[in-house]
Write a protein that holds these residues in place. Structure first.
Motif, mmCIF file in Angstrom:
data_model
loop_
_atom_site.group_PDB
_atom_site.id
_atom_site.type_symbol
_atom_site.label_atom_id
_atom_site.label_comp_id
_atom_site.label_asym_id
_atom_site.label_seq_id
_atom_site.Cartn_x
_atom_site.Cartn_y
_atom_site.Cartn_z
ATOM 1 N N GLY A 33 -48.380 -7.142 -0.274
ATOM 2 C CA GLY A 33 -47.301 -7.342 -1.236
ATOM 3 C C GLY A 33 -46.282 -8.370 -0.808
ATOM 4 O O GLY A 33 -46.062 -9.376 -1.498
ATOM 5 N N MET A 34 -45.621 -8.143 0.327
ATOM 6 C CA MET A 34 -44.608 -9.073 0.802
ATOM 7 C C MET A 34 -45.220 -10.446 1.081
ATOM 8 O O MET A 34 -44.620 -11.487 0.755
ATOM 9 C CB MET A 34 -43.946 -8.546 2.075
ATOM 10 C CG MET A 34 -42.863 -9.459 2.622
ATOM 11 S SD MET A 34 -42.453 -9.118 4.341
ATOM 12 C CE MET A 34 -43.914 -9.752 5.165
ATOM 13 N N ASN A 35 -46.403 -10.472 1.647
ATOM 14 C CA ASN A 35 -47.038 -11.747 1.991
ATOM 15 C C ASN A 35 -47.365 -12.573 0.748
ATOM 16 O O ASN A 35 -47.230 -13.800 0.751
ATOM 17 C CB ASN A 35 -48.305 -11.482 2.804
ATOM 18 C CG ASN A 35 -47.996 -10.876 4.161
ATOM 19 O OD1 ASN A 35 -47.489 -11.548 5.049
ATOM 20 N ND2 ASN A 35 -48.277 -9.590 4.322
ATOM 21 N N GLY A 95 -34.377 -9.606 -0.181
ATOM 22 C CA GLY A 95 -35.511 -9.180 0.630
ATOM 23 C C GLY A 95 -36.195 -10.373 1.265
ATOM 24 O O GLY A 95 -35.696 -11.503 1.214
ATOM 25 N N PRO A 96 -37.374 -10.171 1.877
ATOM 26 C CA PRO A 96 -38.055 -11.278 2.552
ATOM 27 C C PRO A 96 -38.359 -12.466 1.645
ATOM 28 O O PRO A 96 -38.296 -13.618 2.088
ATOM 29 C CB PRO A 96 -39.348 -10.626 3.064
ATOM 30 C CG PRO A 96 -39.016 -9.188 3.199
ATOM 31 C CD PRO A 96 -38.073 -8.887 2.087
ATOM 32 N N VAL A 97 -38.674 -12.217 0.372
ATOM 33 C CA VAL A 97 -39.028 -13.312 -0.527
ATOM 34 C C VAL A 97 -37.791 -14.140 -0.861
ATOM 35 O O VAL A 97 -37.807 -15.373 -0.780
ATOM 36 C CB VAL A 97 -39.703 -12.775 -1.798
ATOM 37 C CG1 VAL A 97 -39.998 -13.925 -2.771
ATOM 38 C CG2 VAL A 97 -40.988 -12.040 -1.451
ATOM 39 N N GLY A 98 -36.696 -13.478 -1.235
ATOM 40 C CA GLY A 98 -35.465 -14.210 -1.522
ATOM 41 C C GLY A 98 -34.944 -14.953 -0.315
ATOM 42 O O GLY A 98 -34.488 -16.098 -0.422
ATOM 43 N N ILE A 109 -47.488 -5.024 -5.640
ATOM 44 C CA ILE A 109 -48.789 -4.799 -5.013
ATOM 45 C C ILE A 109 -48.705 -3.523 -4.170
ATOM 46 O O ILE A 109 -47.811 -3.391 -3.328
ATOM 47 C CB ILE A 109 -49.187 -5.981 -4.107
ATOM 48 C CG1 ILE A 109 -49.071 -7.318 -4.869
ATOM 49 C CG2 ILE A 109 -50.590 -5.779 -3.555
ATOM 50 C CD1 ILE A 109 -49.996 -7.464 -6.032
ATOM 51 N N PRO A 110 -49.599 -2.550 -4.355
ATOM 52 C CA PRO A 110 -49.577 -1.344 -3.516
ATOM 53 C C PRO A 110 -49.606 -1.680 -2.035
ATOM 54 O O PRO A 110 -50.142 -2.721 -1.623
ATOM 55 C CB PRO A 110 -50.853 -0.606 -3.946
ATOM 56 C CG PRO A 110 -51.071 -1.034 -5.359
ATOM 57 C CD PRO A 110 -50.646 -2.485 -5.390
ATOM 58 N N VAL A 111 -49.029 -0.780 -1.239
ATOM 59 C CA VAL A 111 -48.793 -1.082 0.170
ATOM 60 C C VAL A 111 -50.062 -1.083 1.010
ATOM 61 O O VAL A 111 -50.070 -1.665 2.099
ATOM 62 C CB VAL A 111 -47.783 -0.080 0.772
ATOM 63 C CG1 VAL A 111 -46.454 -0.183 0.068
ATOM 64 C CG2 VAL A 111 -48.324 1.350 0.717
ATOM 65 N N LEU A 155 -46.446 -5.553 7.749
ATOM 66 C CA LEU A 155 -47.393 -6.570 8.195
ATOM 67 C C LEU A 155 -46.977 -7.949 7.714
ATOM 68 O O LEU A 155 -46.707 -8.155 6.537
ATOM 69 C CB LEU A 155 -48.799 -6.238 7.660
ATOM 70 C CG LEU A 155 -49.892 -7.264 7.968
ATOM 71 C CD1 LEU A 155 -50.188 -7.310 9.455
ATOM 72 C CD2 LEU A 155 -51.164 -6.927 7.184
ATOM 73 N N VAL A 156 -46.924 -8.891 8.638
ATOM 74 C CA VAL A 156 -46.738 -10.309 8.309
ATOM 75 C C VAL A 156 -48.060 -10.992 8.627
ATOM 76 O O VAL A 156 -48.436 -11.098 9.803
ATOM 77 C CB VAL A 156 -45.593 -10.941 9.124
ATOM 78 C CG1 VAL A 156 -45.418 -12.400 8.757
ATOM 79 C CG2 VAL A 156 -44.297 -10.171 8.922
ATOM 80 N N ASN A 157 -48.787 -11.415 7.606
ATOM 81 C CA ASN A 157 -50.111 -11.955 7.881
ATOM 82 C C ASN A 157 -50.030 -13.385 8.403
ATOM 83 O O ASN A 157 -48.954 -13.990 8.484
ATOM 84 C CB ASN A 157 -51.034 -11.831 6.662
ATOM 85 C CG ASN A 157 -50.642 -12.719 5.491
ATOM 86 O OD1 ASN A 157 -49.999 -13.754 5.645
ATOM 87 N ND2 ASN A 157 -51.047 -12.312 4.292
#
Length: 536
Positions: free
Chosen positions: A303-305, A16-19, A296-298, A50-52
């Protein structure tokens, strides 16, 4: 010791984005990685939306921010709207600060985009090895390495890969976290949700009032890509799994009486909204990041950030240990710095998730009962500050042995980082500061070049008086010295001969208010931050 078929520095589990971000960061440090993903391809579902701005700063460092922005929605979509149905007028709206317009606090702004649009860009950022359809099925920890047993589902073959470290980014249901017996804190599974991806001609109904998401009393409606595509997201119906589930009708309820529009359902995905933080982020040579570390709830898009920031914090430390300019103890500061941030983020997200679900449910009940409520009497489905998150995005300070406080430096002893209490609830407000532990503030040094652009695969020393620092040896640590003008220095209250030592992740590691007191000041500070020492 089992015989390995291959050896790498770091095995990353989870594509995913983190890996993918960790893979890109480590490869830029010259660290050999192998990323394995049990699915046969990148996810076709939109997932995170969302990408902060802080994540975009990290992607700017990787050189992919412009490409990500080019495939994203225009800033005017950086807004949420609350309606009874998509067809109705807003009775509440809020801008996503740092997404809907440029901000002085950063050289970039966040973007509204779908995860399936983001991941291919991150995958192509570097040439590191990635294996799809490969699952980690066993681990064997040894004093100097970890042997990962990998199952290739396509070939039905097992291989063994020896790595110095394993980074677990394998999601909220992390196999690795469970195998290690790491417990979690938090509410756990909050609710079952469903995402329905569909096509519909909705542009003319939304063009004048764009949004990244429209909350309705019957679920959320979100545009997926600038060129088209939509998703419905809401609690999973009780009859899910039966042949009678009418997904087009369910979506139509959220759309409302939009004339001549039919939802053409393409894909349906059921998932559980989890809310927890792992009790620890490290088990020997295995480290957790992303949803494996904290689900983290959406609601709010954190969460992804939060996971991307995990990778940014961890990867320079892994690189330092592997390249031998940092001691293994620096990896302990990963948990010390990121675990408090995960708890803080979880608290805010859970509070707002419960509020959003409650308000949507009550609104739906009112509509079903035929009650019409004036917009000024409707309870908003979020706390007032929730979409003004700059304090949480930029303002959290790290407190660990990898941060040297002013008090420690004034004593001339860099042997202990003098850890401070965990960060408090930073809320919406962000006050730029160059105090140790904080993200170094953005300031334009020259047109188009930010202070943040001086950071990378090295430590950075910012000072208006480089000469005495240039005379000191920084080997073996990677270091660059950047001259500041008096105007830049004054912004941060830095004396004429002072200096700031910035870690590779952009956080201030140390601050001096005068010239170096001795010839090994810089080496002592770098050694303390990286938990290692070299002869002066």
């Amino acid at each position: 010791m089992p015989v390995a078929d291959a050896e790498v520095d770091v095995v990353i589990v989870g594509g995913g984005p983190v890996g993918l971000t960790a893979r890109a960061l480590l490869e830029r440090w010259g660290v050999r990685t192998l990323l394995v993903e049990k699915h046969r391809e990148l996810s076709p579902f939109p997932r995170s939306r969302l990408v902060n701005a802080r994540s975009m700063e990290i992607f700017r460092q990787l050189g992919v921010d412009a490409e990500i922005a080019a495939g994203s929605f225009a800033p005017k979509f950086g807004r949420v709207r609350f309606r009874d149905t998509l067809y109705d007028s807003d009775f509440a709206t809020a801008a996503m600060v740092g997404v809907n317009a440029p901000i002085p606090e950063s050289p970039v702004i966040g973007v509204v985009t779908s995860q399936d649009r983001l991941e291919p860009t991150l995958l192509a950022a570097v040439d590191g090895e990635m294996r799809f359809g490969v699952e980690l099925v066993d681990l064997a920890e040894e004093p100097e390495s970890v042997t990962a047993v990998l199952l290739d589902h396509r070939r039905g073959e097992e291989t063994r890969v020896r790595a110095r470290y394993v980074l677990a980014a394998d999601g909220a249901n992390s196999t690795i976290r469970r195998r290690l017996g790491i417990e979690t804190d938090g509410p756990g599974a909050m609710a079952g949700f469903t995402t329905v991806v569909f096509d519909a001609d909705l542009g003319r109904w939304c063009a004048e009032q764009p949004a990244g998401v429209y909350f309705t009393a019957h679920g959320a409606i979100a545009p997926l890509y600038p060129e088209g595509g939509w998703a419905w997201l809401g609690p999973t119906p009780d009859d899910t799994g039966t042949p009678d589930t009418d997904w087009p009708q369910l979506v139509s309820r959220a759309l409302g009486p939009v004339p001549g529009v039919r939802a053409d359902v393409l894909r349906v995905q059921h998932w559980t909204m989890n809310a927890f933080v792992a009790e620890r982020l490290r088990h020997g040579r295995i480290l957790l990041a992303g949803d494996a570390a904290h689900a983290i709830p959406v609601f709010g898009g954190m969460g992804m950030n939060t996971g991307v920031a995990d990778a940014h914090n961890l990867c320079w430390k892994l690189a330092g240990v592997l390249h031998r300019w940092a001691g293994p103890g620096v990896l302990d500061t990963y948990e010390a710095e990121r675990l408090p941030v995960a708890h803080l983020t979880l608290r805010q997200a859970v509070d707002n998730t419960r509020l959003a679900i409650s308000v949507q449910s009550r609104r739906r009940e009112q509509l079903q009962a035929g009650e019409v409520m004036a917009s000024d009497r409707v309870e908003l489905p979020w706390a007032e500050r929730y979409f003004a998150q700059l304090g949480l995005v930029f303002g959290v300070a790290y407190r660990s042995d990898a941060v040297l406080s002013d008090a420690v430096l004034s004593d001339g002893d860099c042997s202990d980082g003098d850890a401070a209490p965990e960060p408090s609830d930073v809320g919406a407000d962000y006050v730029p500061t160059a105090e140790p532990g904080h993200r170094m503030p953005h300031l334009w040094l020259t047109p188009g070049r930010s202070t943040l652009d001086t950071f990378g695969e090295w430590f950075t020393l910012l000072t208006a008086d480089p000469t005495p620092w240039e005379q000191q040896s920084a080997a073996p640590w990677p270091l660059r010295i950047e001259r500041l003008t008096d105007g830049h220095r004054d912004v941060w209250g830095l004396p004429p001969y002072g200096a700031l030592l910035i870690r590779p992740d952009g956080h201030v590691g140390a601050r001096w208010h005068d010239r170096p007191p001795n010839g090994h000041t810089l080496r002592d500070a770098l050694g303390a931050i990286t938990r290692t020492t070299y002869p002066s």
